[in-house]
Motif scaffolding. Structure first.
Motif, PDB file in Angstrom:
ATOM      1  N   VAL A 127       0.839  -1.198   0.000  1.00  0.00           N
ATOM      2  CA  VAL A 127       0.000   0.000   0.000  1.00  0.00           C
ATOM      3  C   VAL A 127       0.875   1.249   0.000  1.00  0.00           C
ATOM      4  N   SER A 128       1.941   1.229   0.795  1.00  0.00           N
ATOM      5  CA  SER A 128       2.852   2.371   0.837  1.00  0.00           C
ATOM      6  C   SER A 128       3.455   2.631  -0.538  1.00  0.00           C
ATOM      7  N   HIS A 129       3.840   1.533  -1.217  1.00  0.00           N
ATOM      8  CA  HIS A 129       4.432   1.671  -2.550  1.00  0.00           C
ATOM      9  C   HIS A 129       3.419   2.232  -3.535  1.00  0.00           C
ATOM     10  N   ASP A 130       2.192   1.687  -3.486  1.00  0.00           N
ATOM     11  CA  ASP A 130       1.176   2.120  -4.452  1.00  0.00           C
ATOM     12  C   ASP A 130       0.662   3.518  -4.155  1.00  0.00           C
ATOM     13  N   LEU A 131       0.783   3.967  -2.901  1.00  0.00           N
ATOM     14  CA  LEU A 131       0.368   5.319  -2.562  1.00  0.00           C
ATOM     15  C   LEU A 131       1.430   6.345  -2.939  1.00  0.00           C
ATOM     16  N   ARG A 132       2.693   5.906  -2.892  1.00  0.00           N
ATOM     17  CA  ARG A 132       3.795   6.847  -3.084  1.00  0.00           C
ATOM     18  C   ARG A 132       3.749   7.517  -4.465  1.00  0.00           C
ATOM     19  N   THR A 133       3.482   6.730  -5.516  1.00  0.00           N
ATOM     20  CA  THR A 133       3.531   7.274  -6.879  1.00  0.00           C
ATOM     21  C   THR A 133       2.471   8.349  -7.119  1.00  0.00           C
ATOM     22  N   PRO A 134       1.182   8.070  -6.862  1.00  0.00           N
ATOM     23  CA  PRO A 134       0.195   9.128  -7.108  1.00  0.00           C
ATOM     24  C   PRO A 134       0.365  10.327  -6.175  1.00  0.00           C
ATOM     25  N   VAL A 135       0.757  10.100  -4.924  1.00  0.00           N
ATOM     26  CA  VAL A 135       0.956  11.216  -3.994  1.00  0.00           C
ATOM     27  C   VAL A 135       2.098  12.113  -4.483  1.00  0.00           C
ATOM     28  N   ALA A 136       3.184  11.495  -4.932  1.00  0.00           N
ATOM     29  CA  ALA A 136       4.321  12.270  -5.442  1.00  0.00           C
ATOM     30  C   ALA A 136       3.920  13.056  -6.685  1.00  0.00           C
ATOM     31  N   SER A 137       3.118  12.424  -7.544  1.00  0.00           N
ATOM     32  CA  SER A 137       2.674  13.087  -8.770  1.00  0.00           C
ATOM     33  C   SER A 137       1.783  14.277  -8.448  1.00  0.00           C
ATOM     34  N   ILE A 138       0.836  14.063  -7.524  1.00  0.00           N
ATOM     35  CA  ILE A 138      -0.068  15.151  -7.133  1.00  0.00           C
ATOM     36  C   ILE A 138       0.722  16.296  -6.517  1.00  0.00           C
ATOM     37  N   ARG A 139       1.666  15.951  -5.655  1.00  0.00           N
ATOM     38  CA  ARG A 139       2.453  16.979  -4.974  1.00  0.00           C
ATOM     39  C   ARG A 139       3.243  17.833  -5.966  1.00  0.00           C
ATOM     40  N   SER A 140       3.920  17.168  -6.914  1.00  0.00           N
ATOM     41  CA  SER A 140       4.744  17.911  -7.878  1.00  0.00           C
ATOM     42  C   SER A 140       3.894  18.811  -8.760  1.00  0.00           C
ATOM     43  N   VAL A 142       0.851  20.055  -7.987  1.00  0.00           N
ATOM     44  CA  VAL A 142       0.277  21.131  -7.175  1.00  0.00           C
ATOM     45  C   VAL A 142       1.319  22.212  -6.920  1.00  0.00           C
ATOM     46  N   GLU A 143       2.556  21.802  -6.634  1.00  0.00           N
ATOM     47  CA  GLU A 143       3.625  22.769  -6.403  1.00  0.00           C
ATOM     48  C   GLU A 143       3.861  23.628  -7.639  1.00  0.00           C
ATOM     49  N   ALA A 144       3.796  22.979  -8.804  1.00  0.00           N
ATOM     50  CA  ALA A 144       3.985  23.728 -10.052  1.00  0.00           C
ATOM     51  C   ALA A 144       2.873  24.758 -10.236  1.00  0.00           C
ATOM     52  N   LEU A 145       1.639  24.369  -9.881  1.00  0.00           N
ATOM     53  CA  LEU A 145       0.515  25.293 -10.017  1.00  0.00           C
ATOM     54  C   LEU A 145       0.614  26.434  -9.002  1.00  0.00           C
ATOM     55  N   ILE A 146       1.013  26.096  -7.762  1.00  0.00           N
ATOM     56  CA  ILE A 146       1.132  27.124  -6.720  1.00  0.00           C
ATOM     57  C   ILE A 146       2.230  28.126  -7.062  1.00  0.00           C
ATOM     58  N   ASP A 147       3.349  27.620  -7.564  1.00  0.00           N
ATOM     59  CA  ASP A 147       4.483  28.498  -7.907  1.00  0.00           C
ATOM     60  C   ASP A 147       4.227  29.322  -9.160  1.00  0.00           C
ATOM     61  N   GLN A 148       3.097  29.017  -9.842  1.00  0.00           N
ATOM     62  CA  GLN A 148       2.695  29.758 -11.048  1.00  0.00           C
ATOM     63  C   GLN A 148       3.783  29.769 -12.120  1.00  0.00           C
ATOM     64  N   ILE A 149       4.411  28.590 -12.272  1.00  0.00           N
ATOM     65  CA  ILE A 149       5.448  28.510 -13.304  1.00  0.00           C
ATOM     66  C   ILE A 149       4.862  28.118 -14.657  1.00  0.00           C
ATOM     67  N   GLN A 158      -3.809  20.290 -18.374  1.00  0.00           N
ATOM     68  CA  GLN A 158      -3.245  18.936 -18.336  1.00  0.00           C
ATOM     69  C   GLN A 158      -2.796  18.578 -16.920  1.00  0.00           C
ATOM     70  N   TYR A 159      -2.204  19.544 -16.235  1.00  0.00           N
ATOM     71  CA  TYR A 159      -1.764  19.311 -14.855  1.00  0.00           C
ATOM     72  C   TYR A 159      -2.960  19.021 -13.941  1.00  0.00           C
ATOM     73  N   LEU A 160      -4.015  19.811 -14.118  1.00  0.00           N
ATOM     74  CA  LEU A 160      -5.221  19.613 -13.319  1.00  0.00           C
ATOM     75  C   LEU A 160      -5.860  18.249 -13.611  1.00  0.00           C
ATOM     76  N   SER A 161      -5.828  17.856 -14.876  1.00  0.00           N
ATOM     77  CA  SER A 161      -6.380  16.557 -15.269  1.00  0.00           C
ATOM     78  C   SER A 161      -5.572  15.422 -14.642  1.00  0.00           C
ATOM     79  N   THR A 162      -4.236  15.588 -14.620  1.00  0.00           N
ATOM     80  CA  THR A 162      -3.374  14.567 -14.012  1.00  0.00           C
ATOM     81  C   THR A 162      -3.646  14.455 -12.514  1.00  0.00           C
ATOM     82  N   ILE A 163      -3.805  15.596 -11.851  1.00  0.00           N
ATOM     83  CA  ILE A 163      -4.124  15.588 -10.413  1.00  0.00           C
ATOM     84  C   ILE A 163      -5.428  14.851 -10.165  1.00  0.00           C
ATOM     85  N   LYS A 164      -6.409  15.100 -11.014  1.00  0.00           N
ATOM     86  CA  LYS A 164      -7.702  14.421 -10.865  1.00  0.00           C
ATOM     87  C   LYS A 164      -7.550  12.909 -11.051  1.00  0.00           C
ATOM     88  N   GLN A 165      -6.806  12.510 -12.085  1.00  0.00           N
ATOM     89  CA  GLN A 165      -6.605  11.083 -12.354  1.00  0.00           C
ATOM     90  C   GLN A 165      -5.884  10.392 -11.192  1.00  0.00           C
TER      91      GLN A 165
END
Length: 343
Positions: A127-140, A142-149, A158-165
């Motif tokens: 479970v830890s392994h399977d949670l790590r990938t989507p959590v890391a993806s969401i975090r990266s 979200v950070e990109a969106l917050i930093d407004q880069i 596309q970023y928002l769609s990936t977060i949703k997925q």
């Protein structure tokens, strides 16, 4: 005082009392001194023989009891793979037999506890392994969106769609873990109802139309005319069929056919889902329904789900009193089947 000493002292006391009573009886008979001495000697000799015979007879008994005691001590020290020889008197043999049965059951219980602990550790790791990938993806993302880069609106979408997925993946994984836990605890409600087979299949297949169209996959459905309706929990069997069909689509090449067959075996209704994919190696098939087991060992989400789907399918089918299995030849596709017993 140990058992051997107790038995010998008891025997000696009984012989002594018997000798005293006999000696008093000899005196009361007014026998001559020569006859009295002779009878006394014979009595003492008989007593000695009785004592020695008793000693020889109790040795096998004591040996058997020591054997049980020795093995019981091993169990107390944490060694559970023990067995006592079933020798000696009938009662001791029964004692040894019951001890061996108890030992075997204790070992099974300990093995079950160890297996449970192993599965618990494995569950946490997977479970830890399977949670790590989507959590890391969401975090990266979200950070990109917050930093407004991101200045491109299309990239932002596309970023928002990936977060949703990735959020959906997290939700599905947690739901599967919760559902499997409830099934294994036996806390899932079971209220079967009469359900039309054709309506069930239409409901399942309609949810995979777009997925199948993308790969050019065609569904072929064959329903035994005798199979009009079955007694099931619709949501649970819907989940089983959905999982099997989704796997068949995922592992089939483009332009292939997936066949769904429903037939009457007399005592049960048999569902078969057959694909034309790569198949499953024979050595992998016996473990395919274990939780978190995946033929693809890297746990890459691109090659499948969490590894809980088939385990949940097995639990649902078992809940209905049926069986589930797979027939597959590497390179020639797979056939997953399960049965639903008649009323």
């Amino acid at each position: 005082m140990n058992l051997k000493t107790t038995l010998l002292v008891t025997n000696a006391l009984s012989i002594l009392l018997f000798f005293i009573f006999l000696f008093i009886s000899y005196i009361r008979m007014f026998l001559s001194s020569e006859v009295l001495v002779l009878l006394t000697f014979i009595t003492l000799l008989a007593g000695a023989i009785s004592f020695v015979t008793h000693l020889l007879l109790i040795n096998p008994l004591l040996k058997a009891v020591k054997g049980v005691s020795s093995e019981a001590k091993r169990i107390a020290e944490g060694e559970f793979d023990v067995e006592v020889r079933e020798t000696g008197p009938k009662e001791i043999q029964e004692l040894a037999k019951n001890f061996n049965t108890m030992s075997s059951r204790v070992k099974e219980m300990i093995d079950d506890v160890k297996e449970s602990e192993r599965l618990k550790t494995e569950l946490i790791a997977n479970v830890s392994h399977d949670l790590r990938t989507p959590v890391a993806s969401i975090r990266s993302h979200v950070e990109a969106l917050i930093d407004q880069i991101l200045t491109d609106e299309k990239t932002r979408e596309q970023y928002l769609s990936t977060i949703k997925q990735e959020s959906v993946k997290l939700s599905e994984l947690l739901e599967e873990v919760l559902q499997l836990s409830q099934l294994e605890r036996g806390s899932v409600p079971f209220h079967p109802e009469r359900t039309k087979v054709d309506e069930l299949l239409v409901s399942v297949l309609s949810s995979f139309e777009r997925m199948a169209e993308k790969k050019g996959i065609e569904f072929v459905v064959q329903i035994d005319e005798r199979e009009d309706s079955i007694l099931i929990v619709p949501q649970q069997i819907h989940r089983v069929l959905s999982n099997l069909i989704e796997n068949a689509i995922r592992y089939s090449n483009n332009g292939r056919t997936i066949t769904i067959i429903v037939e009457d075996s007399g005592r049960a209704t048999i569902f078969r889902v057959t694909d034309e994919g790569e198949g499953i190696p024979f050595e992998e098939q016996k473990n395919i329904f274990d939780r978190f087991y995946r033929v693809e060992k890297s746990r890459n989400q691109a090659y499948g789900g969490s590894g809980l789907g088939l385990a949940i399918c097995k639990e649902f089918v078992t809940l209905h009193g049926g069986e589930i299995g797979v027939k597959s030849v590497k390179g020639w596709g797979s056939e997953f089947w399960f049965t639903i017993p008649k009323e």
